[in-house]
Design a protein around this motif. Structure first.
Motif, PDB file in Angstrom:
ATOM      1  N   GLY A  36       0.817  -1.218   0.000  1.00 41.39           N
ATOM      2  CA  GLY A  36       0.000   0.000   0.000  1.00 41.39           C
ATOM      3  C   GLY A  36       0.849   1.266   0.000  1.00 41.39           C
ATOM      4  O   GLY A  36       0.314   2.370   0.055  1.00 41.39           O
ATOM      5  N   GLU A  37       2.174   1.097  -0.060  1.00 44.05           N
ATOM      6  CA  GLU A  37       3.028   2.271   0.161  1.00 44.05           C
ATOM      7  C   GLU A  37       4.073   2.555  -0.917  1.00 44.05           C
ATOM      8  O   GLU A  37       4.576   3.656  -1.019  1.00 44.05           O
ATOM      9  CB  GLU A  37       3.789   2.093   1.497  1.00 44.05           C
ATOM     10  N   VAL A  38       4.422   1.531  -1.689  1.00 41.49           N
ATOM     11  CA  VAL A  38       5.608   1.668  -2.545  1.00 41.49           C
ATOM     12  C   VAL A  38       5.230   1.794  -4.018  1.00 41.49           C
ATOM     13  O   VAL A  38       4.389   1.055  -4.517  1.00 41.49           O
ATOM     14  CB  VAL A  38       6.538   0.436  -2.349  1.00 41.49           C
ATOM     15  N   GLY A  39       5.905   2.713  -4.708  1.00 44.33           N
ATOM     16  CA  GLY A  39       5.825   2.835  -6.168  1.00 44.33           C
ATOM     17  C   GLY A  39       4.415   2.781  -6.698  1.00 44.33           C
ATOM     18  O   GLY A  39       3.506   3.423  -6.159  1.00 44.33           O
ATOM     19  N   ASN A  40       4.239   2.012  -7.759  1.00 45.65           N
ATOM     20  CA  ASN A  40       2.913   1.957  -8.378  1.00 45.65           C
ATOM     21  C   ASN A  40       1.903   1.172  -7.548  1.00 45.65           C
ATOM     22  O   ASN A  40       0.725   1.132  -7.873  1.00 45.65           O
ATOM     23  CB  ASN A  40       2.985   1.386  -9.803  1.00 45.65           C
ATOM     24  N   TYR A  41       2.386   0.513  -6.485  1.00 48.15           N
ATOM     25  CA  TYR A  41       1.448  -0.202  -5.602  1.00 48.15           C
ATOM     26  C   TYR A  41       0.760   0.766  -4.639  1.00 48.15           C
ATOM     27  O   TYR A  41      -0.246   0.446  -4.042  1.00 48.15           O
ATOM     28  CB  TYR A  41       2.166  -1.291  -4.800  1.00 48.15           C
ATOM     29  N   LYS A  42       1.380   1.933  -4.501  1.00 43.57           N
ATOM     30  CA  LYS A  42       0.892   2.900  -3.522  1.00 43.57           C
ATOM     31  C   LYS A  42      -0.576   3.256  -3.790  1.00 43.57           C
ATOM     32  O   LYS A  42      -0.958   3.501  -4.937  1.00 43.57           O
ATOM     33  CB  LYS A  42       1.759   4.160  -3.617  1.00 43.57           C
ATOM     34  N   LYS A  43      -1.349   3.270  -2.729  1.00 41.56           N
ATOM     35  CA  LYS A  43      -2.753   3.629  -2.891  1.00 41.56           C
ATOM     36  C   LYS A  43      -2.937   5.063  -2.400  1.00 41.56           C
ATOM     37  O   LYS A  43      -2.594   5.385  -1.274  1.00 41.56           O
ATOM     38  CB  LYS A  43      -3.658   2.709  -2.058  1.00 41.56           C
ATOM     39  N   GLU A  44      -3.487   5.881  -3.288  1.00 46.56           N
ATOM     40  CA  GLU A  44      -3.734   7.277  -2.900  1.00 46.56           C
ATOM     41  C   GLU A  44      -5.198   7.610  -3.110  1.00 46.56           C
ATOM     42  O   GLU A  44      -5.865   6.988  -3.943  1.00 46.56           O
ATOM     43  CB  GLU A  44      -2.866   8.206  -3.743  1.00 46.56           C
ATOM     44  N   GLY A  45      -5.654   8.614  -2.386  1.00 45.09           N
ATOM     45  CA  GLY A  45      -7.060   9.006  -2.527  1.00 45.09           C
ATOM     46  C   GLY A  45      -7.951   7.870  -2.106  1.00 45.09           C
ATOM     47  O   GLY A  45      -7.661   7.155  -1.149  1.00 45.09           O
ATOM     48  N   GLU A  46      -9.008   7.655  -2.885  1.00 43.76           N
ATOM     49  CA  GLU A  46      -9.911   6.557  -2.549  1.00 43.76           C
ATOM     50  C   GLU A  46      -9.145   5.241  -2.615  1.00 43.76           C
ATOM     51  O   GLU A  46      -8.395   4.990  -3.550  1.00 43.76           O
ATOM     52  CB  GLU A  46     -11.071   6.506  -3.542  1.00 43.76           C
ATOM     53  N   GLY A  47      -9.281   4.426  -1.605  1.00 43.76           N
ATOM     54  CA  GLY A  47      -8.597   3.142  -1.596  1.00 43.76           C
ATOM     55  C   GLY A  47      -7.215   3.228  -0.997  1.00 43.76           C
ATOM     56  O   GLY A  47      -6.409   2.325  -1.135  1.00 43.76           O
ATOM     57  N   SER A  48      -6.877   4.363  -0.363  1.00 49.10           N
ATOM     58  CA  SER A  48      -5.558   4.471   0.232  1.00 49.10           C
ATOM     59  C   SER A  48      -5.445   3.519   1.431  1.00 49.10           C
ATOM     60  O   SER A  48      -4.364   3.208   1.885  1.00 49.10           O
ATOM     61  CB  SER A  48      -5.256   5.906   0.659  1.00 49.10           C
ATOM     62  N   TYR A  56      -4.520  -8.404  -9.891  1.00 47.76           N
ATOM     63  CA  TYR A  56      -4.545  -7.282 -10.835  1.00 47.76           C
ATOM     64  C   TYR A  56      -3.561  -6.234 -10.305  1.00 47.76           C
ATOM     65  O   TYR A  56      -3.797  -5.649  -9.255  1.00 47.76           O
ATOM     66  CB  TYR A  56      -5.942  -6.675 -10.891  1.00 47.76           C
ATOM     67  N   ILE A  57      -2.475  -6.015 -11.035  1.00 43.48           N
ATOM     68  CA  ILE A  57      -1.428  -5.131 -10.513  1.00 43.48           C
ATOM     69  C   ILE A  57      -1.439  -3.790 -11.252  1.00 43.48           C
ATOM     70  O   ILE A  57      -1.272  -3.736 -12.483  1.00 43.48           O
ATOM     71  CB  ILE A  57      -0.037  -5.787 -10.660  1.00 43.48           C
ATOM     72  N   PRO A  58      -1.600  -2.679 -10.501  1.00 46.22           N
ATOM     73  CA  PRO A  58      -1.580  -1.372 -11.148  1.00 46.22           C
ATOM     74  C   PRO A  58      -0.199  -1.053 -11.713  1.00 46.22           C
ATOM     75  O   PRO A  58       0.818  -1.407 -11.127  1.00 46.22           O
ATOM     76  CB  PRO A  58      -1.932  -0.408 -10.004  1.00 46.22           C
ATOM     77  N   GLN A  59      -0.198  -0.403 -12.870  1.00 44.19           N
ATOM     78  CA  GLN A  59       1.054  -0.025 -13.537  1.00 44.19           C
ATOM     79  C   GLN A  59       1.293   1.476 -13.381  1.00 44.19           C
ATOM     80  O   GLN A  59       0.351   2.234 -13.126  1.00 44.19           O
ATOM     81  CB  GLN A  59       0.971  -0.383 -15.023  1.00 44.19           C
ATOM     82  N   PRO A  60       2.545   1.901 -13.545  1.00 41.93           N
ATOM     83  CA  PRO A  60       2.830   3.341 -13.399  1.00 41.93           C
ATOM     84  C   PRO A  60       1.979   4.207 -14.330  1.00 41.93           C
ATOM     85  O   PRO A  60       1.667   5.351 -14.006  1.00 41.93           O
ATOM     86  CB  PRO A  60       4.318   3.443 -13.771  1.00 41.93           C
ATOM     87  N   GLY A  92      -1.089   3.848 -15.025  1.00 38.36           N
ATOM     88  CA  GLY A  92      -2.509   3.833 -14.645  1.00 38.36           C
ATOM     89  C   GLY A  92      -3.259   2.608 -15.134  1.00 38.36           C
ATOM     90  O   GLY A  92      -4.395   2.363 -14.739  1.00 38.36           O
ATOM     91  N   THR A  93      -2.642   1.842 -16.039  1.00 38.48           N
ATOM     92  CA  THR A  93      -3.309   0.618 -16.501  1.00 38.48           C
ATOM     93  C   THR A  93      -3.097  -0.506 -15.475  1.00 38.48           C
ATOM     94  O   THR A  93      -2.420  -0.313 -14.460  1.00 38.48           O
ATOM     95  CB  THR A  93      -2.755   0.171 -17.872  1.00 38.48           C
ATOM     96  N   VAL A  94      -3.663  -1.666 -15.781  1.00 34.53           N
ATOM     97  CA  VAL A  94      -3.553  -2.804 -14.858  1.00 34.53           C
ATOM     98  C   VAL A  94      -3.071  -4.021 -15.651  1.00 34.53           C
ATOM     99  O   VAL A  94      -3.543  -4.267 -16.760  1.00 34.53           O
ATOM    100  CB  VAL A  94      -4.937  -3.110 -14.229  1.00 34.53           C
ATOM    101  N   ILE A  95      -2.114  -4.745 -15.097  1.00 37.58           N
ATOM    102  CA  ILE A  95      -1.676  -6.000 -15.721  1.00 37.58           C
ATOM    103  C   ILE A  95      -1.841  -7.114 -14.696  1.00 37.58           C
ATOM    104  O   ILE A  95      -1.493  -6.950 -13.523  1.00 37.58           O
ATOM    105  CB  ILE A  95      -0.207  -5.917 -16.198  1.00 37.58           C
ATOM    106  N   GLY A  96      -2.369  -8.241 -15.150  1.00 41.03           N
ATOM    107  CA  GLY A  96      -2.612  -9.360 -14.236  1.00 41.03           C
ATOM    108  C   GLY A  96      -1.381 -10.222 -14.034  1.00 41.03           C
ATOM    109  O   GLY A  96      -0.471 -10.251 -14.866  1.00 41.03           O
ATOM    110  N   SER A  97      -1.362 -10.894 -12.893  1.00 47.07           N
ATOM    111  CA  SER A  97      -0.324 -11.882 -12.590  1.00 47.07           C
ATOM    112  C   SER A  97      -1.007 -13.180 -12.221  1.00 47.07           C
ATOM    113  O   SER A  97      -2.016 -13.169 -11.515  1.00 47.07           O
ATOM    114  CB  SER A  97       0.496 -11.437 -11.376  1.00 47.07           C
ATOM    115  N   MET A  98      -0.452 -14.292 -12.669  1.00 47.39           N
ATOM    116  CA  MET A  98      -1.013 -15.598 -12.290  1.00 47.39           C
ATOM    117  C   MET A  98       0.131 -16.508 -11.866  1.00 47.39           C
ATOM    118  O   MET A  98       1.011 -16.817 -12.686  1.00 47.39           O
ATOM    119  CB  MET A  98      -1.737 -16.232 -13.472  1.00 47.39           C
ATOM    120  N   ALA A  99       0.108 -16.891 -10.610  1.00 43.02           N
ATOM    121  CA  ALA A  99       1.148 -17.794 -10.113  1.00 43.02           C
ATOM    122  C   ALA A  99       0.518 -18.852  -9.248  1.00 43.02           C
ATOM    123  O   ALA A  99      -0.538 -18.640  -8.636  1.00 43.02           O
ATOM    124  CB  ALA A  99       2.177 -17.016  -9.306  1.00 43.02           C
ATOM    125  N   LEU A 100       1.157 -19.988  -9.210  1.00 45.49           N
ATOM    126  CA  LEU A 100       0.674 -21.080  -8.368  1.00 45.49           C
ATOM    127  C   LEU A 100       1.897 -21.709  -7.703  1.00 45.49           C
ATOM    128  O   LEU A 100       2.885 -21.986  -8.368  1.00 45.49           O
ATOM    129  CB  LEU A 100      -0.059 -22.092  -9.252  1.00 45.49           C
TER     130      LEU A 100
END
Ligand code: FES
Ligand code: FE
Length: 461
Positions: free
Chosen positions: A227-239, A332-336, A338-346
């Motif tokens: 919730g704090e670093v780089g493009n993962y950081k949540k600001e405004g709504e959803g912070s 769903y990972i936010p990108q710098p 503003g778009t979103v790219i998914g990750s799938m790992a098992l």
């Protein structure tokens, strides 16, 4: 005098390690060698276990070596396209037959005396045929490798030694409805983006196994940087990371668990609109499930029901586990930009003794994910969820400490507590089956995980 089968050498009854009334589990469960040996029989010898993905062995006679508990197995594809799982132990004198991690061979020949086996595990013959060096007491059909029961689900290879036990669908139960949203949603299906990563962690497999049963709580502390670093950081709504994680948890009497997380905030961020203003199809096109695109989301209706699509566009399962030792993340990972790219790992956590596990990580993509998106997904997934990934470095730091804690004479008598359970029921209008509770992730999924562990460890047979 013979001991009760559920009694440990010091007289402790296994059932007493899990206190049902106060929802506590004794730390001893995380280090005890005797319990570990019983788990190999009663749990890893009975349940369905995930060994890999069929795209790892696409051609006839391809094989990979994997483990079912402490047992090495050869996972092969035969000429007819079937997948087989055979115990990697020579019936002659017990030598490990296949010693190569992966390859292609129509015949597996034991390097000790040369008994040979077909790709499906059948006995082929032994050297010095005229002397019949495999003896005359048993027919060739009795000298094959021990075969496990196999099923494929969304291309994932599952096997069990329980030849007469419940079907894989029954094992998944109501949770299957949700797993289908991830593993069985596209026309072409998924594939692995290369062989699994592996590393050894000095920890009991259950530390990772029970965390995989949808422990979302630790995200706020252990993965706080999310919730704090780089493009993962949540600001405004959803912070508030806790609010971002709001959703519904699916528990299972078989210890499976899923965290379904509300996409409303992401949709608002991407469109400026309320999700209620958008149709299911529109939402899925705006925020396609990981590995899918606005074009390929049309495939969803070929494979899912309307109710399933509704959940996929509203609160899709994003993190969860499958009993006993699987975790998956479809996030769903936010990108710098503003778009979103998914990750799938098992991942699977393969036991290697009471205080050691092997972490295996498969990165998944949809087969028809466009190549440039695939590349981005793989890079991002490894960065986050790979063996040195930012998330997994956090997780794999806790498991050895918990295992060490359990080794102390006082620590082993301490308990883990699963008391944050409040039945909140399903979100209003929720169309999916199973035990579902709305709200922030709580202890119910992991408590169900332990209950199923106990059920198997104390089962009559
Ligand atoms: Fe395999 Fe003898 S142990 S051929
Ligand atoms: Fe984690």
């Amino acid at each position: 005098m013979s001991r009760n089968k559920n009694e440990l050498a010091d007289g402790t009854n296994i059932a007493d390690l899990v206190k049902l009334d106060t929802r506590e589990v004794q730390m001893r469960t995380l280090e005890d060698r005797e319990l570990y040996a019983l788990e190999q029989e009663r749990l890893f010898g009975k349940t369905w276990l995930m060994l890999g993905h069929e795209s790892e062995i696409p051609n006839a006679n391809d094989f990979v070596l994997r483990y079912m508990g402490d047992d090495s197995v050869i996972v092969t594809r035969t000429k007819d396209g079937e997948v087989h799982v055979s115990l990697n132990v020579c019936p002659h004198r017990g030598m490990k037959i296949c010693t190569t991690e992966a390859g292609n061979s129509p015949v597996h020949t034991c390097i000790y005396h040369g008994w040979a086996f077909r790709s499906n595990g059948d006995f082929l013959g032994s050297p010095i045929e005229k002397e019949c060096m495999h003896g005359k007491m048993m027919g060739k059909e009795e000298l094959g490798l021990r075969k496990a029961r196999v099923t494929l689900y969304g291309g994932l290879i599952f096997a069990t030694w329980n030849l007469e036990g419940e079907s894989f669908d029954d094992f998944l139960g109501d949770a299957k409805w949700y797993y289908d949203l991830m593993f069985c949603r596209s026309d072409a299906g998924m594939e692995v983006a290369g062989p699994p990563q592996r590393f050894i962690v000095r920890a009991n497999w259950k530390t990772a196994g029970e965390q995989s049963a949808a422990d979302g709580f630790h995200t706020l502390m252990l993965h706080r940087w999310l919730g704090e670093v780089g493009n993962y950081k949540k600001e405004g709504e959803g912070s508030d990371l806790a609010e971002e994680m709001y959703g519904a948890e699916v528990s299972s009497p078989h210890g499976h668990a899923l965290r379904c997380i509300d996409l409303a905030r992401k949709i608002r961020r991407l469109t400026g609109k309320e999700p209620s203003e958008l149709s299911v199809e529109e939402k899925l096109r705006i925020l396609p499930p990981p590995g899918m695109t606005a074009e390929t989301v049309d495939q969803l209706k070929n494979n899912l029901t309307e109710d399933q699509m509704e959940v996929l566009a509203w609160m899709p399962p994003q993190v969860g586990g499958m009993f006993p030792n699987i975790i998956f993340a479809f996030i769903y990972i936010p990108q710098p930009d503003g778009t979103v790219i998914g990750s799938m790992a098992l991942h699977t956590y393969v036991p290697k003794g009471p205080d050691k596990l092997e972490f295996m990580n498969w990165v998944l993509v949809e087969k028809d994910t466009p190549p440039e998106l695939k590349e981005k997904m793989v890079k991002q997934t490894l960065q986050l969820l790979g063996t040195s990934g930012m998330v997994e470095q956090d997780d794999s730091d806790t498991w050895p400490h918990m295992t060490m804690s359990a080794k102390g004479p006082q620590g082993s008598k301490s308990t883990m507590k699963y008391q944050a359970i409040y039945e909140t029921s399903k979100p209003k209008g929720w169309p999916g089956p199973g035990i579902v509770n709305e709200g922030f992730t709580k202890d119910d999924t992991q408590w169900h995980w332990w209950l199923y562990w106990l059920e198997l460890m104390t089962a009559e047979k």
